[in-house]
Design a protein around this motif. Structure first.
Motif, PDB file in Angstrom:
ATOM      1  N   ASP A 360      24.791  62.027  34.835  1.00  7.55           N
ATOM      2  CA  ASP A 360      26.069  62.721  35.044  1.00  7.55           C
ATOM      3  C   ASP A 360      25.767  64.081  35.658  1.00  7.55           C
ATOM      4  O   ASP A 360      25.134  64.930  35.023  1.00  7.55           O
ATOM      5  CB  ASP A 360      26.813  62.881  33.714  1.00  7.55           C
ATOM      6  N   ASP A 361      26.231  64.291  36.905  1.00  9.97           N
ATOM      7  CA  ASP A 361      25.997  65.560  37.582  1.00  9.97           C
ATOM      8  C   ASP A 361      27.245  66.425  37.632  1.00  9.97           C
ATOM      9  O   ASP A 361      27.287  67.416  38.377  1.00  9.97           O
ATOM     10  CB  ASP A 361      25.489  65.317  39.006  1.00  9.97           C
ATOM     11  N   ASP A 363      29.214  67.264  34.469  1.00  8.10           N
ATOM     12  CA  ASP A 363      29.244  68.065  33.248  1.00  8.10           C
ATOM     13  C   ASP A 363      28.055  69.021  33.239  1.00  8.10           C
ATOM     14  O   ASP A 363      26.897  68.579  33.193  1.00  8.10           O
ATOM     15  CB  ASP A 363      29.202  67.153  32.028  1.00  8.10           C
ATOM     16  N   GLU A 365      26.973  70.861  30.873  1.00  5.92           N
ATOM     17  CA  GLU A 365      26.314  70.853  29.567  1.00  5.92           C
ATOM     18  C   GLU A 365      26.066  69.422  29.092  1.00  5.92           C
ATOM     19  O   GLU A 365      26.084  69.138  27.895  1.00  5.92           O
ATOM     20  CB  GLU A 365      27.158  71.617  28.544  1.00  5.92           C
ATOM     21  N   TYR A 366      25.846  68.540  30.042  1.00  8.80           N
ATOM     22  CA  TYR A 366      25.577  67.142  29.709  1.00  8.80           C
ATOM     23  C   TYR A 366      24.267  67.051  28.926  1.00  8.80           C
ATOM     24  O   TYR A 366      23.227  67.560  29.339  1.00  8.80           O
ATOM     25  CB  TYR A 366      25.479  66.308  30.987  1.00  8.80           C
ATOM     26  N   GLY A 367      24.315  66.413  27.757  1.00  7.35           N
ATOM     27  CA  GLY A 367      23.154  66.300  26.880  1.00  7.35           C
ATOM     28  C   GLY A 367      23.120  67.318  25.779  1.00  7.35           C
ATOM     29  O   GLY A 367      22.205  67.272  24.938  1.00  7.35           O
ATOM     30  N   GLU A 449      25.899  60.638  23.231  1.00  4.69           N
ATOM     31  CA  GLU A 449      27.322  60.620  23.546  1.00  4.69           C
ATOM     32  C   GLU A 449      27.840  59.220  23.816  1.00  4.69           C
ATOM     33  O   GLU A 449      29.007  58.913  23.542  1.00  4.69           O
ATOM     34  CB  GLU A 449      27.582  61.516  24.764  1.00  4.69           C
ATOM     35  N   SER A 450      27.001  58.339  24.331  1.00  2.00           N
ATOM     36  CA  SER A 450      27.399  56.956  24.627  1.00  2.00           C
ATOM     37  C   SER A 450      27.116  56.005  23.470  1.00  2.00           C
ATOM     38  O   SER A 450      27.108  54.784  23.673  1.00  2.00           O
ATOM     39  CB  SER A 450      26.684  56.469  25.889  1.00  2.00           C
ATOM     40  N   PHE A 522      18.438  62.469  29.448  1.00  2.00           N
ATOM     41  CA  PHE A 522      19.656  62.752  30.213  1.00  2.00           C
ATOM     42  C   PHE A 522      19.375  63.181  31.654  1.00  2.00           C
ATOM     43  O   PHE A 522      20.330  63.407  32.413  1.00  2.00           O
ATOM     44  CB  PHE A 522      20.463  63.854  29.519  1.00  2.00           C
ATOM     45  N   ARG A 524      17.891  66.012  32.694  1.00  2.00           N
ATOM     46  CA  ARG A 524      18.208  67.440  32.813  1.00  2.00           C
ATOM     47  C   ARG A 524      16.931  68.269  32.795  1.00  2.00           C
ATOM     48  O   ARG A 524      15.803  67.739  32.677  1.00  2.00           O
ATOM     49  CB  ARG A 524      19.139  67.868  31.665  1.00  2.00           C
TER      50      ARG A 524
END
Length: 526
Positions: A360-361, A363, A365-367, A449-450, A522, A524
């Motif tokens: 996911d590019d 969000d 703060e993804y992760g 999250e998933s 993730f 990141r």
């Protein structure tokens, strides 16, 4: 006298002319000896061997020596001959008769019979026997012409080729396909997932249906091995606890490592659970170094009889006070437990496919948010604390020292406090059992999250007295902490003892996740 002496010498020459091992059976009973020989009538002055009274001729002495030797040979050689005839009776049958007997056996029994000796092994590999078993298990019912083609393939590498197949071909084909189909059925049971824990719902059912059990192999420094089958197993909500105990433990000082295997029947689903000695197959799970255990491992607790040493990854050794092994305990988390226990080989572990979150590019703060924690503290079926915490997150400012800090229970919010019963780790051997106070087993499952398992473990932990108590909690009572750490992260729990209610209250629970694992999971660069 001449007539009597001649008759005796004639009988003696007949007996001594036979080979030593061919004396007629039953000629002379071993108890009574040879039949009495009497002199002719009127010769009372002769002894039973025909010699004058008081005299012993050389012929009579030789006869007695020969008779004693023959009696001794009968006693030594008669019984072994009878025993050998009884034990080799079925092996002496023609091969065609043995093959006919084998054709009535099922696959599991036939595999066991093949381990008896080389002769039975080669006969039990007969292609026609195994083709019959293979056809009943896998091939659908066809017309007559189709069945003839299949039977022809039993003796040829191609249904229309005249070259014969090698012995045991259909045996190998049957075993390989049976193992594959059995594994597929077990894996199929693991597809439904519990949204509460993020783990398969039917893990316990899959363990029982596959007849799965666990064994350990203790390897000595001189490469000798000692295998032990599980003695007890306890099912928990998201893990199992397996015990091994006995009286024939090797000396601890001579051991170098401990290997853990999952053991399943070669033919899954055949229902031959009573065959303890096979046919079974091993799946290598992990290896633990136990050389110099008391110096290298951490002692988490003790009582009047045993000391508990935590090796790694949930394996615990109980030692008597004289440094002798009392029992071995393994805490196994449900996450990928079935796959690691049945899909590996005897020498290599099951290669777990790398699982990553969806990239996911958008969000920024993804992760860092959306985590879910399920924690359970128990021992031998007794649950001390169980809870699920959702929507856990970490701000970028709290990423320090290579960890993401997720606050689960804060001492500033007393509405989040959880009660915890007085804990103790139960142990058991063949003759004794007990409880080590202030120890228990901690099961942790962290979902991303998933709702995919991000971090899972089951390990023994212990309470440690601490003096760093927040001001708001000083009036409660003595303070304790409980920690666990590995390569993925660490868990820190603080609690206080309430004398009035005789229980603990969890006042602080913090989850630390490794930034290296988060970045790899993730995609990141935190």
């Amino acid at each position: 006298m001449a007539t009597g002496r001649g008759w005796i010498l004639q009988q003696h020459s007949r007996r001594t002319s036979q080979p030593a091992g061919l004396a007629s059976v039953g000629q002379w009973p071993a108890e009574t000896g040879p039949p009495a020989l009497f002199a002719p009538p009127g010769r009372d002055s002769l002894d039973p061997l025909g010699c004058p009274a008081g005299e012993r001729c050389s012929t009579a002495t030789a006869m007695e020596s020969s008779e004693n030797k023959m009696t001794h040979m009968k006693k030594q050689h008669w019984k072994p001959c009878v025993k050998s005839i009884c034990t080799t009776g079925i092996e002496s049958l023609p091969s065609e008769v043995i093959l006919k007997i084998f054709s009535y056996l099922d696959a599991v029994t036939l595999l066991c019979v093949s381990c008896t000796n080389k002769h039975f092994y080669h006969l039990s590999n007969d292609n026609m026997i195994w083709l019959k078993i293979y056809s009943k298990s896998f091939l659908p019912k066809r017309d007559k012409w189709r069945t003839e083609v299949v039977q022809k393939s039993a003796v040829s590498s191609n249904p229309y080729d005249s070259q014969p197949r090698e012995s045991g071909y259909w045996k190998k084909e049957y075993i390989v396909r049976k193992i594959a189909s059995g594994k597929a059925r077990i894996i199929q049971l693991l597809r439904p997932v519990n949204t509460y824990t993020g783990l398969p719902v039917e893990t316990k059912n899959a363990i029982k249906r596959s007849d799965l059990r666990w064994m350990i192999v203790l390897r000595e420094k001189n490469c000798n091995e000692h295998a032990m089958d599980q003695a007890d197993i306890y099912f928990n909500e998201i893990s199992i606890t397996v015990f091994w105990h006995g009286i024939n433990w090797p000396c601890l000082d001579t051991l170098s490592c401990l290997r853990l295997y999952g053991v399943t029947p070669v033919l899954l689903g055949e229902g031959k659970t009573d065959l303890k000695n096979g046919p079974w197959r091993r799946s290598f799970i992990s290896e633990y170094q136990i050389a110099n255990l008391t110096q290298n491992a951490k002692m988490i607790g003790c009582d009047a009889l045993v000391e508990l040493y935590h090796v790694e990854h949930g394996v615990l050794l109980g030692l008597w006070n004289k440094n002798e092994i009392a029992f071995v305990m393994a805490c196994l988390h449900y996450h990928q437990l079935i796959e690691r226990s049945i899909l590996g080989s005897a020498t290599a572990t099951y290669a777990v496919a790398p699982d990553k979150a969806i990239f996911d590019d958008i969000d920024p703060e993804y992760g860092l948010h959306g985590y879910q924690l399920h924690i359970d503290m128990h021992s031998k079926g007794n649950t001390y604390m169980c809870g699920t915490f959702r929507s856990l997150f970490c701000k970028k400012d709290y990423i320090r020292n290579g960890y993401l800090r997720l606050s689960v229970i804060s001492y500033k919010n007393n509405s989040q406090y959880l009660s915890l019963r007085k804990v103790g780790l139960s142990w058991k051997t063949d003759a004794l059992e007990g409880v080590v106070q202030d120890c228990c087993i901690m099961d942790v499952t962290v979902l991303d999250e998933s709702q995919k398992p991000f971090w899972c473990f089951s390990a023994p932990v212990s309470l440690i007295s601490t003096f760093k108590t927040p001001d708001i909690c000083k009036y409660f009572g003595p303070s304790y902490c409980m920690t666990h750490e590995d390569a993925t992260g660490k868990v820190y729990v603080e609690m206080v003892w309430m004398e009035e209610t005789q229980e603990y209250y969890v006042t602080n629970l913090v989850l630390y996740l490794s930034t290296q694992k988060v970045n790899s999971w993730f995609g990141r660069n935190y």
